[in-house]
Design an enzyme around this catalytic site. Structure first.
Site, PDB file in Angstrom:
ATOM      1  N   GLU A   1      44.588  31.531  38.435  1.00 46.51           N
ATOM      2  CA  GLU A   1      44.280  31.454  39.868  1.00 46.51           C
ATOM      3  C   GLU A   1      43.151  30.471  40.168  1.00 46.51           C
ATOM      4  OE1 GLU A   1      42.742  34.236  43.554  1.00 46.51           O
ATOM      5  OE2 GLU A   1      42.951  35.099  41.566  1.00 46.51           O
ATOM      6  N   ASP A   2      42.122  30.441  39.318  1.00 45.03           N
ATOM      7  CA  ASP A   2      40.898  29.706  39.658  1.00 45.03           C
ATOM      8  C   ASP A   2      40.715  28.379  38.921  1.00 45.03           C
ATOM      9  OD1 ASP A   2      40.311  31.776  41.325  1.00 45.03           O
ATOM     10  OD2 ASP A   2      38.966  32.806  39.938  1.00 45.03           O
TER      11      ASP A   2
ATOM     12  N   HIS B   1      42.392  36.913  33.079  1.00 48.20           N
ATOM     13  CA  HIS B   1      43.155  37.289  34.278  1.00 48.20           C
ATOM     14  C   HIS B   1      42.933  36.380  35.483  1.00 48.20           C
ATOM     15  CE1 HIS B   1      39.470  39.516  35.549  1.00 48.20           C
ATOM     16  NE2 HIS B   1      39.974  39.413  36.760  1.00 48.20           N
TER      17      HIS B   1
ATOM     18  N   ASP C   1      31.986  75.024  46.899  1.00 49.07           N
ATOM     19  CA  ASP C   1      32.358  74.582  45.548  1.00 49.07           C
ATOM     20  C   ASP C   1      31.719  73.244  45.173  1.00 49.07           C
ATOM     21  OD1 ASP C   1      33.821  73.261  47.415  1.00 49.07           O
ATOM     22  OD2 ASP C   1      35.725  73.335  46.342  1.00 49.07           O
TER      23      ASP C   1
ATOM     24  N   HIS D   1      32.379  38.316  34.929  1.00 49.74           N
ATOM     25  CA  HIS D   1      33.350  39.248  35.545  1.00 49.74           C
ATOM     26  C   HIS D   1      34.506  39.585  34.587  1.00 49.74           C
ATOM     27  CE1 HIS D   1      36.116  41.121  38.333  1.00 49.74           C
ATOM     28  NE2 HIS D   1      36.974  40.117  38.210  1.00 49.74           N
TER      29      HIS D   1
ATOM     30  N   ASP E   1      39.668  45.585  37.335  1.00 46.51           N
ATOM     31  CA  ASP E   1      39.168  44.411  38.065  1.00 46.51           C
ATOM     32  C   ASP E   1      38.531  44.851  39.387  1.00 46.51           C
ATOM     33  OD1 ASP E   1      39.053  41.559  38.841  1.00 46.51           O
ATOM     34  OD2 ASP E   1      40.658  42.079  40.230  1.00 46.51           O
TER      35      ASP E   1
END
Length: 735
Positions: A81-82, A77, A260, A52, A140
């Protein structure tokens, strides 16, 4: 490991020619660190998690064109957090700039209700320092949408709705048109799969015919451009499935009526020492010599570019076979800015101008960001107002230009200049003509604000203000102590319940809260106390007139107490509500016991339509249509409260539904319409109104319908009546 290495090497091929050895080594270091930090962690799809960040970094480099610092931040990034690493660790290894971007990208922990709103708020606070945060966040989200197949159905709807509500407008505002279109397409695919597949099928069916039309259209243009020695590329693009669907809904037309579908793009290789604007207008002249233009469809975004920097000439012309075709004319520089937005400006000299425009936009929301009392949801609503609207340019008496959202009024303009000017505004002069504070501004107006020392802000201004800044300033002027609002609101609500001859129970309060789509009783009291909500029709909301079908707000509750149940029987209902399995569709049954739900008044769904459930704070479920604008707001701010829902067969209960008819008047047509409704289809009518003007009629019908099958059969039969041109359902019961 070889799989990860292969993906990383593919990514390196994209960037290796763009950077020197030192920058490539920094990127390598970031990848190795992130890979080790995420080791052993897998995504929902089963692939290693590091795939990812690599994909996000690739989008950042290839599609947006950012540099090595942004690529490092993209690779890192999710580390904070992880994993166990902190922002300080990132700063020690990769420097302050990378650490600050990563910190801006790190999600906040908190309640499900406000996580997305607070995350956005944090991103925007960082945006005022570094726009790269939001660019990486958009990349992301793009990769998350590209890999959405592995998620649960209710998660797909939540993420797709959130993307349409927030990330698509953000990408639009920053000029990332290619990414914006892909986000729209993917969101549409997962949120409305049947409609998406239908449009894809229709487009595929017409492909051969379309290609022939394109070749026939382009041929004379190419010949003329060659004669004039203008070097350029001529290509075509299809209108996106999402844009087609939006137009079908908005205009109430079929796929075949959209004129269109095609756009021809002419990208000029600009000659030096000649203005790009002049070269684009030369090409416009060539096109309009060959094909006649539609007078009201010429757009000049070169003389006055959009706020996000977009420059182009657009003209709609009558092409071969009587088909309208849009032609876009721009230079290579303009085309790169149109695709890559903000990042592309760094390659050209006008970056300072664009940064000033971006700063003006950020300034508009800075008051909200810095206000500690600003409610996350209120912030989200007000921010959204200024995010996606078309801009208009308004001039001051001295000739200074101010950009505002389309639909802005005199009050919006006054507050944009200065708070005091807004507070004391009594009207304005436009071209020497006096206009009131509610007057809607038109593009190019020159406005002189008129003030009075005796003037003070009025609550009714909120009804016609458009900008977040104006709304915030008006609300601030009326913010007394919150306790006073709540006390006053409590008195009004309790009085209204007593006047409806209903008991003051928590169950009755919950019905009113659910009816207005609020979160809790404090919010209800506050809104009523400030005068934002009127306590009208409480007896109908509480079901005190349930025998009467002619209700203003169609609100159905399947948790009525049996006669021998005690007053506090609502506790059982709450217990049942809390046992709802949010991962499975909520089944809507006729005569359902012990489960409480109501149909949203904003979109008035009927059995058979695609619906979605919103679980309010008291576990009451409000059923909305899947395309409802109100539910899109909930998807972005309170996505965890959204559940999928499905109807069973409804045969006894009927629902107030509004139909609009128009066609050519003739003797007996009203009688034939009412016969079809009541005799052939056995449908009860509440009211039928027909207006005729010079042989053309409009009909407004209010009917009681059991389900969509009955509705579709009726519409099909009505369209076969001689003289009727269109029959359509109107979602809004009351204008």
């Amino acid at each position: 490991m070889s799989y990860i290495e292969d993906r990383y090497q593919d990514f390196l091929k994209v960037i290796q020619d763009k950077f020197d050895e030192e920058r490539l080594q920094r990127i390598e270091k970031a990848f190795r660190f992130a890979n080790a930090a995420h080791d052993g962690i897998k995504r929902k799809s089963g692939e290693p998690y590091i795939i990812h960040p690599i994909a996000v970094a690739k989008i950042i480099a290839k599609d947006i064109g950012l540099g090595a610092t942004s690529i490092c931040a993209a690779l890192l990034h999710d580390v904070v957090e992880d994993t166990e690493y902190s922002v300080a660790d990132i700063e020690n290894m990769f420097g302050e700039k990378v650490a600050k971007i990563v910190d801006g990208l790190t999600k906040l922990s908190g309640d499900f209700d406000s996580r997305q709103a607070l995350t956005l708020k944090k991103m925007l606070m960082t945006l005022s320092d570094d726009v790269r945060v939001i660019l990486i966040k958009i990349a992301d989200r793009l990769h998350n949408m590209q890999t959405l197949d592995s998620m649960m159905p209710h998660k797909k709807i939540k993420i797709a709705g959130e993307t349409l509500f927030l990330y698509v407008p953000l990408a639009h505002r920053l000029g990332l048109y290619a990414i914006k279109n892909e986000l729209e397409e993917l969101s549409f695919k997962y949120k409305h799969p049947e409609e998406y597949n239908q449009i894809i099928y229709l487009l595929h069916n017409q492909e051969e015919k379309r290609n022939y039309l394109v070749n026939e259209f382009i041929k004379p243009i190419n010949e003329k451009l060659n004669i004039e020695n203008i070097e350029c590329s001529v290509s075509h693009r299809l209108k996106s499935t999402y844009s087609i669907w939006q137009k079908m809904k908005k205009k109430g037309v079929s796929f075949n009526e959209i004129y269109d579908l095609l756009a021809i793009r002419i990208v000029i290789k600009a000659k030096p020492n000649i203005s790009e604007k002049r070269q684009c207008f030369d090409v416009l002249s060539i096109v309009t010599d060959i094909y006649k233009p539609k007078p009201d469809r010429i757009r000049d975004w070169i003389t006055m570019p959009k706020v996000n920097g977009y420059e182009s000439l657009h003209v709609t012309v009558m092409g071969p076979q009587g088909k309208w075709v849009e032609v876009q004319i721009r230079t290579e520089r303009m085309d790169e800015i149109a695709e890559r937005g903000f990042a592309a400006h760094y390659r050209y000299k006008d970056i300072s101008t664009y940064e000033n425009e971006l700063e003006t936009w950020i300034e508009r929301i800075r008051d909200h960001l810095q206000n500690p009392e600003s409610d996350a949801f209120e912030f989200l609503d007000d921010f959204k107002l200024n995010l996606y609207s078309t801009e208009i340019n308004i001039f001051t008496p001295k000739g200074d230009m101010i950009t505002l959202p389309q639909g802005s009024t005199i009050i919006d303009f006054a507050y944009d200049i200065h708070t005091d000017l807004g507070n004391k505004c009594i009207g304005a002069k436009i071209n020497l003509k006096l206009v009131p504070v509610s007057h809607v501004l038109q593009n190019g107006d020159q406005v002189e604000i008129l003030t009075s020392e005796n003037q003070t802000p009025k609550l009714e201004w909120l009804k016609f203000t458009t900008t977040a800044k104006a709304r915030a300033k008006i609300k601030d002027a009326f913010k007394l102590e919150k306790k006073e609002h709540i006390e006053r609101g409590k008195e009004i609500v309790e009085e209204a319940i007593k006047n409806a001859n209903a008991p003051l129970t928590s169950n009755n309060l919950k019905k009113i809260i659910a009816h207005f789509n609020l979160n809790n009783k404090e919010q209800l009291y506050s809104e009523v106390g400030m005068g934002f909500l009127e306590m009208e029709g409480v007896d109908e909301i509480l079901g005190k007139k349930s025998e009467n079908k002619l209700v203003k707000y169609w609100n159905i509750t399947f948790s009525r107490k049996k006669k021998d149940e005690p007053e506090n029987a609502e506790k059982d209902t709450q217990k049942t509500g809390k046992s709802i399995d949010r991962k499975k569709p909520f089944i809507l049954k006729e005569g359902q016991d012990n489960v409480k739900y109501s149909l949203a008044k904003c979109c008035n769904p009927i059995p058979g339509e695609k619906v979605i459930g919103y679980i309010s704070s008291d576990e009451h479920i409000i059923i909305h249509k899947t395309g409802c604008k109100e539910v899109e707001k909930f998807l972005s701010s309170q996505g965890e409260r959204i559940i999928t829902a499905e109807w069973t067969k409804f045969k006894r209960q009927s629902y107030l539904t509004r139909l609009r008819l128009d066609g050519f008047d003739r003797v007996g047509i009203v009688n034939e319409v009412t016969n079809v409704i009541s005799k052939e289809h056995n449908i009860n009518m509440r009211s039928v109104k027909f207006d005729t003007n010079e042989g053309i009629f409009e009909g407004d019908l209010f009917l009681y319908i059991h389900n969509t099958d009955d509705l579709n059969n009726l519409i099909s039969r009505l369209t076969r009546i001689k003289g009727i041109d269109t029959v359509s359902r109107v979602e809004k019961l009351y204008d």
